[in-house]
Design an enzyme around this catalytic site. Structure first.
Site, short mmCIF file in Angstrom:
data_model
loop_
_atom_site.label_atom_id
_atom_site.label_comp_id
_atom_site.label_asym_id
_atom_site.label_seq_id
_atom_site.Cartn_x
_atom_site.Cartn_y
_atom_site.Cartn_z
N GLU A 179 0.83 -1.21 0.00
CA GLU A 179 0.00 0.00 0.00
C GLU A 179 0.87 1.26 0.00
O GLU A 179 1.11 1.85 1.05
CB GLU A 179 -0.94 0.03 1.21
CG GLU A 179 -1.89 1.22 1.17
CD GLU A 179 -2.77 1.36 2.41
OE1 GLU A 179 -3.69 2.21 2.39
OE2 GLU A 179 -2.54 0.65 3.40
N LYS A 216 -2.78 -2.00 -2.86
CA LYS A 216 -3.83 -1.11 -2.36
C LYS A 216 -3.39 0.32 -2.69
O LYS A 216 -2.37 0.79 -2.18
CB LYS A 216 -4.04 -1.29 -0.85
CG LYS A 216 -5.15 -0.38 -0.30
CD LYS A 216 -5.55 -0.78 1.12
CE LYS A 216 -6.60 0.17 1.67
NZ LYS A 216 -7.14 -0.24 2.97
#
Length: 303
Positions: A179, A216
């Site tokens: 992420e 993400k």
């Protein structure tokens, strides 16, 4: 790969739905509780604060609408993984009782800003944590770092770090969600996203044969920017964070990105309150889950 893990992998890779981010940690818990209608005078120490946030998460997880039909997975904070829901360890409860794949947040916060980014702090005891996660039935992990500027040096450093730690996670048989969040309010967001995409594409060759990662990412300024990552066979799934957008705006942006699904935190709990009756709480959560599910559907932006 055990049958249980194979079933989870099939759900994560292919199922319509989204990932609920229930992983607020120490720093973000007071804000999450305040939005839930629980003020700071409701607890006198950190243990009581974590009891309250666990009660909130347990209320969400046990709500009738919170099932694998629409909530494909859920990301847990370490303390949540170590606790139970209705007497069953949380990760086990999620999969066996709700059909929801459990993930674990493993980062320990952000380092000081440098070169327009905030790298992750070194993750102390990561191998031990990953072994515990495997033993508790967790499928994958998530770790966050932040891009605050279109700075090539910083973005390379952030992707280097994410993939380096990702390989350590893969070695334990877990699927890492990398992420590298791009802050939605920066003036050069679109340029930063182009740099990030190029850097991630370079690093995909490092994914070991037979393994897959997840990503993400912030909802991109240019719709479908991340389609090459979604289509890459080494990427199991690309999920979107809400990044501070209110839920309706986040859903609208998500719906413009074919193949990208949600992994929302604050946008998931928006409108929920500790003061609601169970009927009100469950109805609000059901409507929220349905709206995020619809924005995450595989056929939404096919055109």
């Amino acid at each position: 790969m055990s049958g249980r893990v194979e079933d989870m992998a099939a759900q994560v890779a292919n199922k319509d739905g989204f990932i609920a981010a229930l992983d607020q940690s120490g720093g973000s818990t007071p804000k999450a509780l305040k939005l839930y209608g629980v003020s700071e005078d409701a607890w006198s120490n950190e243990d009581e604060m974590f009891d309250l946030i666990h009660a909130m998460r347990a209320r969400i997880i046990t709500s009738p609408a919170f099932t694998g039909d629409k909530v494909m997975g859920a990301i847990l904070f370490e303390q949540t993984m170590d606790r139970s829901v209705e007497g069953v360890p949380t990760a086990q409860y999620l999969w066996e009782k709700r059909g929801v794949v459990p993930f674990l947040k493993v980062d320990q916060g952000l380092a000081d800003a440098a070169d327009g980014v905030k790298l992750m702090k070194p993750i102390a005891g990561l191998d031990d944590l990953l072994e515990r996660a495997v033993a508790k039935g967790v499928f994958g992990t998530k770790m966050r770092s932040v891009v605050d500027a279109a700075n090539a040096t910083g973005i390379k450093a952030i992707v280097d770090q994410q993939f380096e730690v990702g390989k350590q996670i893969l070695s334990h048989g877990l699927v890492p969600i990398l992420e590298p969040e791009v802050t939605i309010s920066i003036s050069d967001k679109a340029e930063a996203e182009e740099m990030l995409l190029a850097e991630i594409k370079k690093h995909l060759d490092e994914v070991p044969a037979g393994k897959k990662i997840m990503l993400k990412l912030s909802l991109p300024t240019k719709p479908n920017l991340y389609k090459p990552l979604i289509d890459d066979p080494r990427v199991m799934r690309v999920v979107a964070l809400s990044g501070g957008y209110m839920r309706d705006e986040a859903n609208a942006k998500l719906a413009q990105n074919a193949g990208m699904i949600a992994s929302f935190s604050r946008a998931l709990t928006e409108g929920l309150s500790a003061n609601q009756s169970d009927a009100e709480f469950n109805a609000t959560l059901a409507a929220t889950i349905d709206s995020i599910f619809q924005a995450s559907r595989a056929d939404k932006a096919a055109a």
